[in-house]
Scaffold this active site. Structure first.
Site, PDB file in Angstrom:
ATOM      1  N   ASP A   9       0.855  -1.184   0.000  1.00 47.08           N
ATOM      2  CA  ASP A   9       0.000   0.000   0.000  1.00 47.08           C
ATOM      3  C   ASP A   9       0.894   1.238   0.000  1.00 47.08           C
ATOM      4  O   ASP A   9       2.063   1.176   0.407  1.00 47.08           O
ATOM      5  CB  ASP A   9      -0.902  -0.027   1.243  1.00 47.08           C
ATOM      6  N   ASP A  11      -0.242   5.002   0.888  1.00 40.00           N
ATOM      7  CA  ASP A  11      -0.491   5.872   2.037  1.00 40.00           C
ATOM      8  C   ASP A  11      -0.551   5.057   3.320  1.00 40.00           C
ATOM      9  O   ASP A  11      -1.304   4.089   3.417  1.00 40.00           O
ATOM     10  CB  ASP A  11      -1.799   6.641   1.847  1.00 40.00           C
ATOM     11  N   ASP A 205      -1.489  -0.913   5.898  1.00 42.52           N
ATOM     12  CA  ASP A 205      -1.640  -0.300   7.224  1.00 42.52           C
ATOM     13  C   ASP A 205      -3.051  -0.454   7.758  1.00 42.52           C
ATOM     14  O   ASP A 205      -3.342   0.021   8.856  1.00 42.52           O
ATOM     15  CB  ASP A 205      -1.282   1.185   7.173  1.00 42.52           C
TER      16      ASP A 205
END
Length: 265
Positions: A9, A11, A205
């Site tokens: 990922d 961000d 995240d």
């Protein structure tokens, strides 16, 4: 030893609030040094890979365009596989319209095959009304991703999932979401790399999108604690990542064999 492929990922893993996550540059440098295949994933459909490359470069990360995979690209690939050379009414920005054009789609508000909803900075009531009427007339409803809100300096902004809920409530028609947590996003990324699920690692995240879709796609998963999910919130889910790390910096020096020597979730 397994030759791993990495999906990561963007961000919350590589960058956070437009700043480099410490160690992310070393992590990507190590992948390149070992010729390890990787893709950077994002549910954001606003930007083209060229735009995102420039954004990452400003933070200090050098990621080629062909190593960036967005929900817009995944949506275009999906629609091309379902109905080649079709037509769509699009609510979205350059990332989505460019991807659909490159897939051979015609963008129109006259009897389109699909209404495709993506992210945009300014949702138009006129465009939303047109989308509702086209879906009522028979257009199929697709959305790039289910994220309900997005970040801004002033606070949360309504995102694709929120506008999709509005259109669904008005039409009684549910959208098909292509982006995470739909494992289709992962599978399309794997196909673009020519990789296999059993030797691929997803780093994210968020438990509810990154880890969820990684598990459903049959991947190994690593939760990085530099974004949304914490150890405490991760424990509330009925599934677990393969491993939890404080950040991708913890993987530097071990990307070729990440699951040996502790840190497992």
């Amino acid at each position: 030893m397994t030759q791993w492929t990495y999906l990561t990922d963007m961000d919350g893993v590589l960058v956070h609030e437009e700043h480099l996550v410490p160690g992310a540059d070393e992590f990507l440098a190590e992948l390149r040094a070992h010729d390890t295949p990787f893709l950077v994933l994002t549910n954001n459909s606003i930007y083209t890979p060229r735009d995102l490359r420039a954004r990452l470069h400003r933070t200090g990360l050098d990621v080629p365009e062909d190593r960036i995979w967005t929900s817009a690209l995944a949506t275009a690939k999906f629609l091309d596989s379902q109905r080649p050379n079709g037509s769509a009414f699009v609510i979205g920005e350059a990332g989505l319209t460019t991807a659909l054009h490159e897939a051979g789609y015609v963008l129109t508000d006259r009897d389109p095959d699909y209404v495709v909803l993506g992210e945009t900075r300014t949702y138009s009531f006129t465009a939303i009304t047109a989308a509702i009427r086209l879906i009522e007339a028979g257009a199929r409803f697709i959305a790039t991703n289910p994220d309900a809100t997005g970040p801004s300096l002033e606070g949360s902004l309504p995102a694709t999932g929120s506008i999709a809920a509005l259109i669904e409530r008005a039409t009684g028609r549910s959208p098909y979401f292509v982006g995470k947590p739909n494992p289709l996003m992962m599978r399309s990324a794997l196909r673009s790399l020519g990789a296999h699920s059993e030797s691929t690692i997803m780093i994210g995240d968020r438990m509810d999108t990154d880890v969820h879709s990684g598990i459903e796609a049959g991947l190994q998963t690593i939760l990085a604690l530099t974004g949304i999910s914490t150890k405490e919130t991760a424990d509330r889910y009925p599934y677990r990542p393969t491993m939890v790390v404080d950040s991708v910096a913890d993987l530097v020096g071990r990307t070729q064999d990440p699951f040996t020597g502790g840190l497992v979730g």
